[in-house]
Design a protein around this motif. Sequence first.
Motif, PDB file in Angstrom:
ATOM      1  N   PRO A  11       0.811  -1.219   0.000  1.00  0.00           N
ATOM      2  CA  PRO A  11       0.000   0.000   0.000  1.00  0.00           C
ATOM      3  C   PRO A  11       0.848   1.273   0.000  1.00  0.00           C
ATOM      4  O   PRO A  11       0.510   2.248  -0.651  1.00  0.00           O
ATOM      5  CB  PRO A  11      -0.816  -0.109   1.289  1.00  0.00           C
ATOM      6  CG  PRO A  11      -0.818  -1.551   1.629  1.00  0.00           C
ATOM      7  CD  PRO A  11       0.494  -2.079   1.115  1.00  0.00           C
ATOM      8  N   MET A  15       0.782   4.129  -2.942  1.00  0.00           N
ATOM      9  CA  MET A  15       0.515   5.522  -2.642  1.00  0.00           C
ATOM     10  C   MET A  15       1.629   6.419  -3.194  1.00  0.00           C
ATOM     11  O   MET A  15       1.371   7.468  -3.745  1.00  0.00           O
ATOM     12  CB  MET A  15       0.372   5.736  -1.141  1.00  0.00           C
ATOM     13  CG  MET A  15      -0.184   7.088  -0.809  1.00  0.00           C
ATOM     14  SD  MET A  15      -0.517   7.427   0.932  1.00  0.00           S
ATOM     15  CE  MET A  15      -0.377   5.911   1.770  1.00  0.00           C
ATOM     16  N   ARG A  66      -8.209   6.745  -4.289  1.00  0.00           N
ATOM     17  CA  ARG A  66      -8.895   7.762  -3.468  1.00  0.00           C
ATOM     18  C   ARG A  66      -8.854   7.359  -1.988  1.00  0.00           C
ATOM     19  O   ARG A  66      -8.599   8.191  -1.115  1.00  0.00           O
ATOM     20  CB  ARG A  66     -10.335   7.921  -3.948  1.00  0.00           C
ATOM     21  CG  ARG A  66     -11.124   8.909  -3.137  1.00  0.00           C
ATOM     22  CD  ARG A  66     -11.508  10.077  -3.948  1.00  0.00           C
ATOM     23  NE  ARG A  66     -12.221  11.034  -3.148  1.00  0.00           N
ATOM     24  CZ  ARG A  66     -11.989  12.315  -3.180  1.00  0.00           C
ATOM     25  NH1 ARG A  66     -11.077  12.781  -3.976  1.00  0.00           N
ATOM     26  NH2 ARG A  66     -12.668  13.156  -2.446  1.00  0.00           N
ATOM     27  N   ALA A  67      -9.102   6.103  -1.708  1.00  0.00           N
ATOM     28  CA  ALA A  67      -9.084   5.625  -0.324  1.00  0.00           C
ATOM     29  C   ALA A  67      -7.684   5.710   0.277  1.00  0.00           C
ATOM     30  O   ALA A  67      -7.520   6.108   1.433  1.00  0.00           O
ATOM     31  CB  ALA A  67      -9.592   4.190  -0.256  1.00  0.00           C
ATOM     32  N   LEU A  68      -6.670   5.340  -0.494  1.00  0.00           N
ATOM     33  CA  LEU A  68      -5.302   5.384   0.016  1.00  0.00           C
ATOM     34  C   LEU A  68      -4.829   6.800   0.309  1.00  0.00           C
ATOM     35  O   LEU A  68      -4.139   7.047   1.291  1.00  0.00           O
ATOM     36  CB  LEU A  68      -4.343   4.735  -0.986  1.00  0.00           C
ATOM     37  CG  LEU A  68      -4.429   3.216  -1.110  1.00  0.00           C
ATOM     38  CD1 LEU A  68      -3.588   2.731  -2.274  1.00  0.00           C
ATOM     39  CD2 LEU A  68      -3.995   2.546   0.182  1.00  0.00           C
ATOM     40  N   PHE A  70      -6.886   9.826   0.459  1.00  0.00           N
ATOM     41  CA  PHE A  70      -7.763  10.697   1.243  1.00  0.00           C
ATOM     42  C   PHE A  70      -8.513   9.987   2.368  1.00  0.00           C
ATOM     43  O   PHE A  70      -9.288  10.608   3.082  1.00  0.00           O
ATOM     44  CB  PHE A  70      -8.784  11.380   0.320  1.00  0.00           C
ATOM     45  CG  PHE A  70      -8.144  12.318  -0.653  1.00  0.00           C
ATOM     46  CD1 PHE A  70      -7.683  13.556  -0.247  1.00  0.00           C
ATOM     47  CD2 PHE A  70      -7.978  11.951  -1.977  1.00  0.00           C
ATOM     48  CE1 PHE A  70      -7.079  14.412  -1.146  1.00  0.00           C
ATOM     49  CE2 PHE A  70      -7.375  12.804  -2.884  1.00  0.00           C
ATOM     50  CZ  PHE A  70      -6.923  14.034  -2.464  1.00  0.00           C
ATOM     51  N   ARG A  71      -8.324   8.674   2.488  1.00  0.00           N
ATOM     52  CA  ARG A  71      -9.032   7.884   3.500  1.00  0.00           C
ATOM     53  C   ARG A  71     -10.546   8.016   3.363  1.00  0.00           C
ATOM     54  O   ARG A  71     -11.280   7.967   4.350  1.00  0.00           O
ATOM     55  CB  ARG A  71      -8.612   8.283   4.912  1.00  0.00           C
ATOM     56  CG  ARG A  71      -7.154   8.159   5.180  1.00  0.00           C
ATOM     57  CD  ARG A  71      -6.822   6.772   5.633  1.00  0.00           C
ATOM     58  NE  ARG A  71      -5.427   6.715   6.090  1.00  0.00           N
ATOM     59  CZ  ARG A  71      -4.550   5.895   5.567  1.00  0.00           C
ATOM     60  NH1 ARG A  71      -4.897   5.078   4.620  1.00  0.00           N
ATOM     61  NH2 ARG A  71      -3.315   5.876   6.004  1.00  0.00           N
ATOM     62  N   GLU A  72     -11.010   8.217   2.138  1.00  0.00           N
ATOM     63  CA  GLU A  72     -12.442   8.262   1.848  1.00  0.00           C
ATOM     64  C   GLU A  72     -12.785   6.942   1.156  1.00  0.00           C
ATOM     65  O   GLU A  72     -12.415   6.720   0.010  1.00  0.00           O
ATOM     66  CB  GLU A  72     -12.794   9.438   0.939  1.00  0.00           C
ATOM     67  CG  GLU A  72     -14.266   9.513   0.622  1.00  0.00           C
ATOM     68  CD  GLU A  72     -14.626  10.640  -0.325  1.00  0.00           C
ATOM     69  OE1 GLU A  72     -15.814  10.796  -0.593  1.00  0.00           O
ATOM     70  OE2 GLU A  72     -13.723  11.341  -0.805  1.00  0.00           O
ATOM     71  N   TYR A  73     -13.453   6.067   1.874  1.00  0.00           N
ATOM     72  CA  TYR A  73     -13.723   4.723   1.382  1.00  0.00           C
ATOM     73  C   TYR A  73     -15.062   4.674   0.670  1.00  0.00           C
ATOM     74  O   TYR A  73     -16.102   4.963   1.269  1.00  0.00           O
ATOM     75  CB  TYR A  73     -13.676   3.724   2.531  1.00  0.00           C
ATOM     76  CG  TYR A  73     -12.326   3.740   3.207  1.00  0.00           C
ATOM     77  CD1 TYR A  73     -11.262   3.041   2.657  1.00  0.00           C
ATOM     78  CD2 TYR A  73     -12.109   4.498   4.351  1.00  0.00           C
ATOM     79  CE1 TYR A  73     -10.011   3.075   3.259  1.00  0.00           C
ATOM     80  CE2 TYR A  73     -10.865   4.537   4.953  1.00  0.00           C
ATOM     81  CZ  TYR A  73      -9.826   3.820   4.399  1.00  0.00           C
ATOM     82  OH  TYR A  73      -8.581   3.865   4.975  1.00  0.00           O
ATOM     83  N   ASP A 101     -20.766   5.315   0.113  1.00  0.00           N
ATOM     84  CA  ASP A 101     -19.833   5.494   1.228  1.00  0.00           C
ATOM     85  C   ASP A 101     -20.172   4.481   2.311  1.00  0.00           C
ATOM     86  O   ASP A 101     -21.059   3.639   2.150  1.00  0.00           O
ATOM     87  CB  ASP A 101     -19.847   6.934   1.746  1.00  0.00           C
ATOM     88  CG  ASP A 101     -21.194   7.365   2.314  1.00  0.00           C
ATOM     89  OD1 ASP A 101     -22.036   6.489   2.624  1.00  0.00           O
ATOM     90  OD2 ASP A 101     -21.399   8.580   2.452  1.00  0.00           O
ATOM     91  N   ARG A 102     -19.475   4.545   3.441  1.00  0.00           N
ATOM     92  CA  ARG A 102     -19.666   3.549   4.500  1.00  0.00           C
ATOM     93  C   ARG A 102     -21.063   3.585   5.124  1.00  0.00           C
ATOM     94  O   ARG A 102     -21.534   2.597   5.646  1.00  0.00           O
ATOM     95  CB  ARG A 102     -18.610   3.734   5.584  1.00  0.00           C
ATOM     96  CG  ARG A 102     -17.265   3.273   5.119  1.00  0.00           C
ATOM     97  CD  ARG A 102     -16.281   3.298   6.243  1.00  0.00           C
ATOM     98  NE  ARG A 102     -15.063   2.585   5.861  1.00  0.00           N
ATOM     99  CZ  ARG A 102     -14.000   2.530   6.602  1.00  0.00           C
ATOM    100  NH1 ARG A 102     -13.972   3.120   7.771  1.00  0.00           N
ATOM    101  NH2 ARG A 102     -12.943   1.879   6.183  1.00  0.00           N
TER     102      ARG A 102
END
Length: 135
Positions: A11, A15, A66-68, A70-73, A101-102
């Motif tokens: 990961p 990134m 995007r998740a890696l 901005f931590r927006e899953y 989203d979650r």
Amino acid sequence: MRSSMAAMFVPIFLMLSTTVLIASAPVASAAAAATGVPPASAPWVPIANVNDFFYRQVANFSLLIRALVFREYLDLVQVVSGSVQAAGAGNNYSLQLRAADRSGAVGVYRTVVWGVPRSRDWTWKVVSFQRVAET
């Protein structure tokens, strides 16, 4: 021990090796030049079958980066539409997608990804990613 250490660095490598820019459509070409994405060499062509597994992979790649960063899953719900454009040795893929989203709230997003089909994931780049609507 060796395999767990490799799993830890993948990961981080992804990134560091992938450039992500969040840009609006008019800025995308300038942003692409700044990230080393080749200039477009053809017009945009609509994708006939956006349900093809390949385009889901491109969309999921964009969501992973995007998740890696901005931590927006977000979870891919559907690739709604898309177009492709030749650019250097690869292609630009402009995809409109629905993602949840979650909490389960679904939004509509537009992403542009540059890549060479059948190449390694670290050669691909997310040129832009933006939310365009809620559904």
